[in-house]
Design a protein around this motif. Structure first.
Motif, PDB file in Angstrom:
ATOM      1  N   HIS A  12       0.849  -1.188   0.000  1.00 52.01           N
ATOM      2  CA  HIS A  12       0.000   0.000   0.000  1.00 52.01           C
ATOM      3  C   HIS A  12       0.887   1.241   0.000  1.00 52.01           C
ATOM      4  CE1 HIS A  12      -3.539  -2.440   0.768  1.00 52.01           C
ATOM      5  NE2 HIS A  12      -2.742  -3.148   1.548  1.00 52.01           N
ATOM      6  N   VAL A  13       0.608   2.157  -0.919  1.00 50.35           N
ATOM      7  CA  VAL A  13       1.424   3.355  -1.103  1.00 50.35           C
ATOM      8  C   VAL A  13       0.569   4.588  -0.847  1.00 50.35           C
ATOM      9  CG1 VAL A  13       2.784   4.697  -2.762  1.00 50.35           C
ATOM     10  CG2 VAL A  13       2.826   2.197  -2.847  1.00 50.35           C
ATOM     11  N   LYS A  14       1.112   5.528  -0.083  1.00 49.96           N
ATOM     12  CA  LYS A  14       0.455   6.819   0.130  1.00 49.96           C
ATOM     13  C   LYS A  14       1.457   7.903  -0.262  1.00 49.96           C
ATOM     14  CE  LYS A  14      -2.070   9.727   3.178  1.00 49.96           C
ATOM     15  NZ  LYS A  14      -3.220   9.658   4.013  1.00 49.96           N
ATOM     16  N   ILE A  15       1.047   8.781  -1.162  1.00 51.89           N
ATOM     17  CA  ILE A  15       1.898   9.885  -1.592  1.00 51.89           C
ATOM     18  C   ILE A  15       1.674  11.052  -0.633  1.00 51.89           C
ATOM     19  CG2 ILE A  15       2.470  11.459  -3.487  1.00 51.89           C
ATOM     20  CD1 ILE A  15       2.991   8.415  -4.023  1.00 51.89           C
ATOM     21  N   THR A  16       2.759  11.558  -0.040  1.00 53.89           N
ATOM     22  CA  THR A  16       2.631  12.646   0.933  1.00 53.89           C
ATOM     23  C   THR A  16       3.094  13.998   0.389  1.00 53.89           C
ATOM     24  OG1 THR A  16       4.782  12.054   1.876  1.00 53.89           O
ATOM     25  CG2 THR A  16       2.820  11.113   2.935  1.00 53.89           C
ATOM     26  N   ARG A  17       4.043  13.972  -0.551  1.00 52.86           N
ATOM     27  CA  ARG A  17       4.568  15.220  -1.112  1.00 52.86           C
ATOM     28  C   ARG A  17       4.989  15.006  -2.552  1.00 52.86           C
ATOM     29  NH1 ARG A  17       9.587  17.718   1.583  1.00 52.86           N
ATOM     30  NH2 ARG A  17       9.545  19.383   0.087  1.00 52.86           N
ATOM     31  N   GLN A  21       8.284  20.550 -10.229  1.00 47.80           N
ATOM     32  CA  GLN A  21       9.309  21.570 -10.463  1.00 47.80           C
ATOM     33  C   GLN A  21      10.685  21.085  -9.983  1.00 47.80           C
ATOM     34  OE1 GLN A  21       8.551  25.229  -8.417  1.00 47.80           O
ATOM     35  NE2 GLN A  21      10.125  26.346  -9.530  1.00 47.80           N
ATOM     36  N   HIS A  22      10.746  20.450  -8.811  1.00 48.71           N
ATOM     37  CA  HIS A  22      12.006  19.978  -8.256  1.00 48.71           C
ATOM     38  C   HIS A  22      12.283  18.504  -8.580  1.00 48.71           C
ATOM     39  CE1 HIS A  22      11.213  23.555  -5.683  1.00 48.71           C
ATOM     40  NE2 HIS A  22      12.478  23.759  -6.035  1.00 48.71           N
ATOM     41  N   GLY A  23      11.330  17.842  -9.184  1.00 45.68           N
ATOM     42  CA  GLY A  23      11.525  16.482  -9.670  1.00 45.68           C
ATOM     43  C   GLY A  23      11.523  15.392  -8.620  1.00 45.68           C
ATOM     44  N   PHE A  24      10.637  15.504  -7.607  1.00 46.04           N
ATOM     45  CA  PHE A  24      10.598  14.436  -6.600  1.00 46.04           C
ATOM     46  C   PHE A  24       9.176  14.108  -6.170  1.00 46.04           C
ATOM     47  CE2 PHE A  24      10.624  18.113  -3.780  1.00 46.04           C
ATOM     48  CZ  PHE A  24       9.744  17.742  -2.789  1.00 46.04           C
ATOM     49  N   LEU A  25       9.089  12.926  -5.574  1.00 45.96           N
ATOM     50  CA  LEU A  25       7.840  12.408  -5.030  1.00 45.96           C
ATOM     51  C   LEU A  25       8.210  11.743  -3.712  1.00 45.96           C
ATOM     52  CD1 LEU A  25       4.929  12.018  -6.266  1.00 45.96           C
ATOM     53  CD2 LEU A  25       5.683   9.751  -6.924  1.00 45.96           C
ATOM     54  N   GLU A  26       7.444  12.001  -2.651  1.00 45.01           N
ATOM     55  CA  GLU A  26       7.692  11.386  -1.345  1.00 45.01           C
ATOM     56  C   GLU A  26       6.437  10.673  -0.876  1.00 45.01           C
ATOM     57  OE1 GLU A  26       8.966  14.234   1.550  1.00 45.01           O
ATOM     58  OE2 GLU A  26      10.792  14.705   0.464  1.00 45.01           O
ATOM     59  N   GLY A  27       6.650   9.649  -0.053  1.00 47.50           N
ATOM     60  CA  GLY A  27       5.493   8.951   0.470  1.00 47.50           C
ATOM     61  C   GLY A  27       5.853   7.844   1.432  1.00 47.50           C
ATOM     62  N   GLU A  28       4.847   7.029   1.707  1.00 50.62           N
ATOM     63  CA  GLU A  28       4.975   5.903   2.624  1.00 50.62           C
ATOM     64  C   GLU A  28       4.491   4.660   1.897  1.00 50.62           C
ATOM     65  OE1 GLU A  28       2.268   7.213   5.606  1.00 50.62           O
ATOM     66  OE2 GLU A  28       3.601   8.789   6.301  1.00 50.62           O
ATOM     67  N   VAL A  29       5.133   3.543   2.196  1.00 45.46           N
ATOM     68  CA  VAL A  29       4.707   2.266   1.631  1.00 45.46           C
ATOM     69  C   VAL A  29       4.720   1.226   2.747  1.00 45.46           C
ATOM     70  CG1 VAL A  29       7.030   1.686   0.808  1.00 45.46           C
ATOM     71  CG2 VAL A  29       5.067   0.577  -0.236  1.00 45.46           C
ATOM     72  N   GLN A  72       0.197   9.601 -12.722  1.00 46.37           N
ATOM     73  CA  GLN A  72      -1.124   9.390 -12.133  1.00 46.37           C
ATOM     74  C   GLN A  72      -1.117   9.540 -10.615  1.00 46.37           C
ATOM     75  OE1 GLN A  72      -2.468   5.585 -13.582  1.00 46.37           O
ATOM     76  NE2 GLN A  72      -1.794   6.061 -15.638  1.00 46.37           N
ATOM     77  N   LEU A  73       0.065   9.635 -10.018  1.00 43.35           N
ATOM     78  CA  LEU A  73       0.181   9.695  -8.558  1.00 43.35           C
ATOM     79  C   LEU A  73       0.025  11.134  -8.067  1.00 43.35           C
ATOM     80  CD1 LEU A  73       3.247   7.316  -8.210  1.00 43.35           C
ATOM     81  CD2 LEU A  73       0.836   6.739  -7.939  1.00 43.35           C
ATOM     82  N   GLU A  74      -0.794  11.315  -7.033  1.00 43.64           N
ATOM     83  CA  GLU A  74      -1.060  12.644  -6.476  1.00 43.64           C
ATOM     84  C   GLU A  74      -0.936  12.620  -4.962  1.00 43.64           C
ATOM     85  OE1 GLU A  74      -4.872  13.975  -7.749  1.00 43.64           O
ATOM     86  OE2 GLU A  74      -4.381  13.811  -9.868  1.00 43.64           O
ATOM     87  N   PRO A  75      -0.484  13.730  -4.366  1.00 46.93           N
ATOM     88  CA  PRO A  75      -0.417  13.800  -2.898  1.00 46.93           C
ATOM     89  C   PRO A  75      -1.783  13.510  -2.277  1.00 46.93           C
ATOM     90  CG  PRO A  75       0.753  15.634  -3.864  1.00 46.93           C
ATOM     91  CD  PRO A  75       0.032  14.940  -4.991  1.00 46.93           C
ATOM     92  N   GLY A  76      -1.764  12.721  -1.211  1.00 49.26           N
ATOM     93  CA  GLY A  76      -2.998  12.338  -0.540  1.00 49.26           C
ATOM     94  C   GLY A  76      -3.616  11.085  -1.125  1.00 49.26           C
ATOM     95  N   GLY A  77      -3.120  10.654  -2.277  1.00 50.61           N
ATOM     96  CA  GLY A  77      -3.677   9.470  -2.922  1.00 50.61           C
ATOM     97  C   GLY A  77      -3.165   8.180  -2.286  1.00 50.61           C
ATOM     98  N   ASP A  78      -4.027   7.185  -2.236  1.00 53.91           N
ATOM     99  CA  ASP A  78      -3.674   5.857  -1.743  1.00 53.91           C
ATOM    100  C   ASP A  78      -3.698   4.892  -2.917  1.00 53.91           C
ATOM    101  OD1 ASP A  78      -3.423   6.434   1.055  1.00 53.91           O
ATOM    102  OD2 ASP A  78      -5.603   6.651   1.122  1.00 53.91           O
ATOM    103  N   TYR A  79      -2.637   4.112  -3.059  1.00 51.78           N
ATOM    104  CA  TYR A  79      -2.477   3.202  -4.188  1.00 51.78           C
ATOM    105  C   TYR A  79      -2.012   1.847  -3.673  1.00 51.78           C
ATOM    106  CZ  TYR A  79      -2.417   7.795  -6.336  1.00 51.78           C
ATOM    107  OH  TYR A  79      -2.735   9.075  -6.689  1.00 51.78           O
ATOM    108  N   ALA A  80      -2.078   0.841  -4.517  1.00 49.16           N
ATOM    109  CA  ALA A  80      -1.639  -0.497  -4.123  1.00 49.16           C
ATOM    110  C   ALA A  80      -1.053  -1.218  -5.328  1.00 49.16           C
ATOM    111  CB  ALA A  80      -2.802  -1.294  -3.550  1.00 49.16           C
ATOM    112  N   PHE A  81      -0.136  -2.134  -5.053  1.00 51.59           N
ATOM    113  CA  PHE A  81       0.401  -3.014  -6.080  1.00 51.59           C
ATOM    114  C   PHE A  81       0.797  -4.331  -5.426  1.00 51.59           C
ATOM    115  CE2 PHE A  81       4.033  -0.669  -4.493  1.00 51.59           C
ATOM    116  CZ  PHE A  81       5.064  -1.593  -4.454  1.00 51.59           C
ATOM    117  N   LYS A  82       0.953  -5.369  -6.233  1.00 52.54           N
ATOM    118  CA  LYS A  82       1.275  -6.711  -5.742  1.00 52.54           C
ATOM    119  C   LYS A  82       2.772  -6.967  -5.824  1.00 52.54           C
ATOM    120  CE  LYS A  82      -3.039  -8.231  -5.362  1.00 52.54           C
ATOM    121  NZ  LYS A  82      -3.636  -8.616  -4.148  1.00 52.54           N
ATOM    122  N   ILE A  83       3.277  -7.682  -4.810  1.00 54.23           N
ATOM    123  CA  ILE A  83       4.666  -8.121  -4.763  1.00 54.23           C
ATOM    124  C   ILE A  83       4.626  -9.645  -4.771  1.00 54.23           C
ATOM    125  CG2 ILE A  83       6.786  -8.179  -3.409  1.00 54.23           C
ATOM    126  CD1 ILE A  83       5.836  -5.634  -2.045  1.00 54.23           C
TER     127      ILE A  83
END
Length: 87
Positions: A12-17, A21-29, A72-83
């Motif tokens: 489960h992935v949550k994008i927090t920032r 412009q600065h070329g980054f994405l932060e979050g929790e998994v 497609q990823l946006e701050p506040g969005g919750d996403y999921a993928f399989k491992i």
């Protein structure tokens, strides 16, 4: 002969920032009993994952997920993928 089924875990992935412009994405998994924080600098192709415990299990599949879904990823969005592993 029956096919042996591979183990599978949902991450489960949550994008927090995010900053295009600065070329980054932060979050929790999280997957299984593990939780990590990540920062992906997509301009440099760098993915930092902390803490180190279990990082080897998530870094590669998380990187593939981020590259496939990046616009497609946006701050506040919750996403999921399989491992294909049991965590």
């Amino acid at each position: 002969m029956s096919a042996k089924r591979l183990p599978e875990t949902t991450a489960h992935v949550k994008i927090t920032r995010q900053s295009w412009q600065h070329g980054f994405l932060e979050g929790e998994v999280s997957a299984g009993d593990f939780e990590w924080h990540f920062q992906w600098n997509f301009r440099r192709g760098e993915l930092l994952v902390k803490p180190s415990q279990g990082r080897a299990l998530i870094k590669e599949p998380l990187g593939r997920f981020l590259e496939q879904q990046d616009y497609q990823l946006e701050p506040g969005g919750d996403y999921a993928f399989k491992i294909r592993a049991q965590l």
